[in-house]
Design an enzyme around this catalytic site. Structure first.
Site, PDB file in Angstrom:
ATOM      1  N   LYS A   1       0.860  -0.978  -0.010  1.00  0.00           N
ATOM      2  CA  LYS A   1       0.111  -0.133  -0.071  1.00  0.00           C
ATOM      3  C   LYS A   1       0.928   1.220  -0.067  1.00  0.00           C
ATOM      4  O   LYS A   1       0.627   2.310  -0.780  1.00  0.00           O
ATOM      5  CB  LYS A   1      -0.916  -0.091   1.401  1.00  0.00           C
ATOM      6  CG  LYS A   1      -1.462   1.348   1.504  1.00  0.00           C
ATOM      7  CD  LYS A   1      -2.288   1.294   2.808  1.00  0.00           C
ATOM      8  CE  LYS A   1      -1.783   1.693   3.948  1.00  0.00           C
ATOM      9  NZ  LYS A   1      -1.392   3.175   4.069  1.00  0.00           N
ATOM     10  N   ASN A   2       1.964   1.162   0.850  1.00  0.00           N
ATOM     11  CA  ASN A   2       2.723   2.252   1.094  1.00  0.00           C
ATOM     12  C   ASN A   2       3.807   2.667   0.043  1.00  0.00           C
ATOM     13  O   ASN A   2       4.390   3.720  -0.021  1.00  0.00           O
ATOM     14  CB  ASN A   2       3.372   2.374   2.485  1.00  0.00           C
ATOM     15  CG  ASN A   2       2.295   2.678   3.490  1.00  0.00           C
ATOM     16  OD1 ASN A   2       1.174   2.999   3.222  1.00  0.00           O
ATOM     17  ND2 ASN A   2       2.775   2.470   4.640  1.00  0.00           N
TER      18      ASN A   2
ATOM     19  N   CYS B   1      -4.903  12.690  12.057  1.00  0.00           N
ATOM     20  CA  CYS B   1      -5.885  11.463  12.082  1.00  0.00           C
ATOM     21  C   CYS B   1      -5.641  10.724  13.591  1.00  0.00           C
ATOM     22  O   CYS B   1      -5.002  11.322  14.295  1.00  0.00           O
ATOM     23  CB  CYS B   1      -5.321  10.354  10.988  1.00  0.00           C
ATOM     24  SG  CYS B   1      -3.652   9.650  11.503  1.00  0.00           S
TER      25      CYS B   1
ATOM     26  N   ARG C   1       0.227  14.550  12.451  1.00  0.00           N
ATOM     27  CA  ARG C   1       0.606  14.337  10.826  1.00  0.00           C
ATOM     28  C   ARG C   1       0.873  15.566  10.309  1.00  0.00           C
ATOM     29  O   ARG C   1       0.241  15.943   9.317  1.00  0.00           O
ATOM     30  CB  ARG C   1      -0.249  13.475  10.454  1.00  0.00           C
ATOM     31  CG  ARG C   1      -0.049  12.060  11.335  1.00  0.00           C
ATOM     32  CD  ARG C   1      -0.777  10.850  10.838  1.00  0.00           C
ATOM     33  NE  ARG C   1       0.181  10.311   9.830  1.00  0.00           N
ATOM     34  CZ  ARG C   1      -0.439   9.365   9.090  1.00  0.00           C
ATOM     35  NH1 ARG C   1      -1.413   8.624   9.199  1.00  0.00           N
ATOM     36  NH2 ARG C   1       0.639   8.726   7.957  1.00  0.00           N
TER      37      ARG C   1
ATOM     38  N   ASP D   1       4.344   0.666  11.978  1.00  0.00           N
ATOM     39  CA  ASP D   1       3.144   0.017  11.469  1.00  0.00           C
ATOM     40  C   ASP D   1       3.199  -1.354  11.890  1.00  0.00           C
ATOM     41  O   ASP D   1       2.031  -1.976  11.712  1.00  0.00           O
ATOM     42  CB  ASP D   1       2.991   0.055   9.869  1.00  0.00           C
ATOM     43  CG  ASP D   1       3.080   1.459   9.437  1.00  0.00           C
ATOM     44  OD1 ASP D   1       3.214   1.774   8.266  1.00  0.00           O
ATOM     45  OD2 ASP D   1       2.609   2.434  10.227  1.00  0.00           O
TER      46      ASP D   1
ATOM     47  N   ARG E   1      -8.465  -0.192   3.954  1.00  0.00           N
ATOM     48  CA  ARG E   1      -7.567   0.770   3.462  1.00  0.00           C
ATOM     49  C   ARG E   1      -6.434  -0.001   3.147  1.00  0.00           C
ATOM     50  O   ARG E   1      -5.573   0.024   2.101  1.00  0.00           O
ATOM     51  CB  ARG E   1      -7.145   1.753   4.416  1.00  0.00           C
ATOM     52  CG  ARG E   1      -8.669   2.613   4.467  1.00  0.00           C
ATOM     53  CD  ARG E   1      -8.136   4.052   5.445  1.00  0.00           C
ATOM     54  NE  ARG E   1      -6.929   4.453   4.893  1.00  0.00           N
ATOM     55  CZ  ARG E   1      -6.241   5.351   5.423  1.00  0.00           C
ATOM     56  NH1 ARG E   1      -6.537   5.752   6.695  1.00  0.00           N
ATOM     57  NH2 ARG E   1      -5.249   5.840   4.972  1.00  0.00           N
TER      58      ARG E   1
END
Ligand code: EPZ
Length: 423
Positions: free
Chosen positions: A22-23, A116, A121, A308, A400
């Site tokens: 994803k990243n 978030c 952030r 993460d 997500r």
């Protein structure tokens, strides 16, 4: 709202294929804005965030098609420099469009991404770096307006106060079409930075040093189309391997680059589980130990232990024979999963950036909610080990970042399902 129900106590045994990261895919899809040709991206995971970034590019004029796990993007048709407000609010990674839009069109307008659950952030490092390259940035009513007098960015020397992943990506993309050479010092070194640099170079950019703390970019005039396969998702892989570390389980992940996961694999070994790496076959297998030994974890920028993976590892440590200490150095508020784990019987004390996890013999199924993307994975791991049934709500986060999450866990033998309770 949908929810996931996990029944604990069923052993896991099997293999799952890891999807594209994803990243990595998010910045790479954004990087196609720099190109005046067609790009073909393989191994693109089917994720909610990928759908959002696809919509963002479409709103800017890109032609994007997405079949199975292949995405085709035509950057030649981009004709706007402002993305609709709601997209940026939905996903902060959309801030990455600034670099390419400024580099190619000399202008970018977008709403300030909100914080978030895990932290404020800010994007000050993105904005400061773009100003170093010649952008003039105005912030008015929650909107960022960036313009390049004279139309072309100029290479410069940037020192990042924090090795920010997003800022490194935004600035690498901006510098690719700037006049002259740019140096980014204290750059992020994540594998996803290297993947983006490889894609930029495939489009004709001249990026050197990605994966180290100093990245040098020589600007070029035009970037053409390119084909690229996205690297596997090291965080998805780590999440399944941690489930495999629970006593009685054995999990193999395929399409996994073990080198991207070394600090996590090292901690899994330290906890008493067995780790088998097969670099030829690109697989990693974890076999749960008799008991779980307590292991301390401090999150750090790559190549340190990834933030993460912090919540997933904490879920695992709630059942250890002793106390482990977590120190979260990247985000200021990444312990929301603690309250949810406590509902399942975990014994955790939080003091600022530290969390002390005192292992308990048993977790009990409970009604919990995913407070962020990785916390959702942590609660599934806890639910797999708990006695009874765990119900997980707020699944938006999970969609997500994990492609076919239920299907992959079911293929390992987990008794897990997703219910749409029709509300
Ligand atoms: C990326 O976020 C990842 N997201 C995050 O993954 C990951 O946790 C993070 O990097 C750290 O590895 C994507 O790649 C889409 P940062 P990013 O800029 O780029 C501060 C997930 O679960 N900072 O490296 O936003 C910031 O507040 C997500 O997949 C500034 O102060 O992270 C944070 O404390 C969660 N000013 C630290 O740096 C800035 O301008 C690291 O943030 C930028 C960042």
């Amino acid at each position: 709202m949908d929810k996931i129900i996990v029944s604990g106590g069923h052993p896991l045994n099997g293999t799952v294929r890891i999807s594209g990261a994803k990243n990595s895919v998010l910045p790479i899809i954004v990087a196609t804005l720099l190109s005046e040709g067609r790009c073909v991206l393989e191994d693109v995971p089917r994720l909610a965030d990928v759908q959002i970034i696809k919509d963002v590019l479409g709103s800017l004029g890109s032609e994007v098609s997405f079949e199975e796990n292949t995405m085709m993007v035509n950057g030649a048709t981009v004709d706007k420099v402002q993305a609709p407000y709601e997209y940026i609010k939905k996903m902060r990674a959309s801030v990455l469009i600034m670099g390419p839009l400024l580099a190619r069109f000399g202008r970018a307008v977008l709403s300030l991404p909100g914080g978030c659950a895990i932290g404020a952030r800010p994007i000050d490092l993105h904005l400061k770096g773009l100003e170093t390259l010649g952008a003039q940035i105005t912030i008015r009513d929650d909107e960022v307006i960036a313009e390049v007098p004279g139309g072309k960015l100029k290479g410069g020397h940037i020192f990042l106060r924090v090795p920010s992943v997003g800022a490194t990506e935004n600035l690498m993309m901006a510098a690719s079409l700037a006049d002259g050479e740019t140096t980014i010092e204290n750059a992020a070194e994540e594998p996803e930075i290297v993947d983006l640099a490889n894609f930029l170079n495939a489009m004709g950019a001249r990026v050197r040093g990605a994966g180290t703390g100093i990245i040098r970019i020589k600007g070029v005039d035009v970037l053409h189309g390119a084909s690229h396969a996205i690297i596997p998702d090291r965080i998805e892989a780590g999440s399944y391997l941690l489930a495999g570390a629970l006593p009685g389980n054995r999990v193999t992940v395929s399409n996994c680059i073990a080198d991207h996961l070394l600090p996590v694999l090292d901690k899994i070994r330290e906890s008493g589980a067995t780790v088998e790496i097969n670099n030829m076959a690109n697989t990693v297998t974890v076999i749960g130990g008799e008991r779980i030994k307590p292991v301390d974890v401090t999150t750090l920028p790559y190549p340190g232990f990834p933030t993460d993976m912090q919540s997933q590892f904490m879920a695992y440590m709630t059942l250890a024979d002793g106390t482990s200490q977590f120190t979260e150095t990247i985000f200021e508020n990444r312990y929301m999963h603690v309250d949810e784990l406590r509902k399942m019987g975990a014994d955790i004390k939080v003091e600022g950036r530290n969390a002390f996890v005192k292992g308990v013999p048993t977790l009990y199924g409970a009604k919990v909610r995913a407070t962020d993307l990785r916390a959702g994975a942590a609660l599934i791991i806890a639910g797999l080990a708990a006695k009874g049934e765990t119900t997980i709500g707020d699944l938006y986060h999970l969609d997500r970042g994990y492609e076919d999450l239920i299907g992959k866990f079911q293929s390992l033998g987990a008794v897990i399902q997703r219910l749409d309770d029709g509300t």
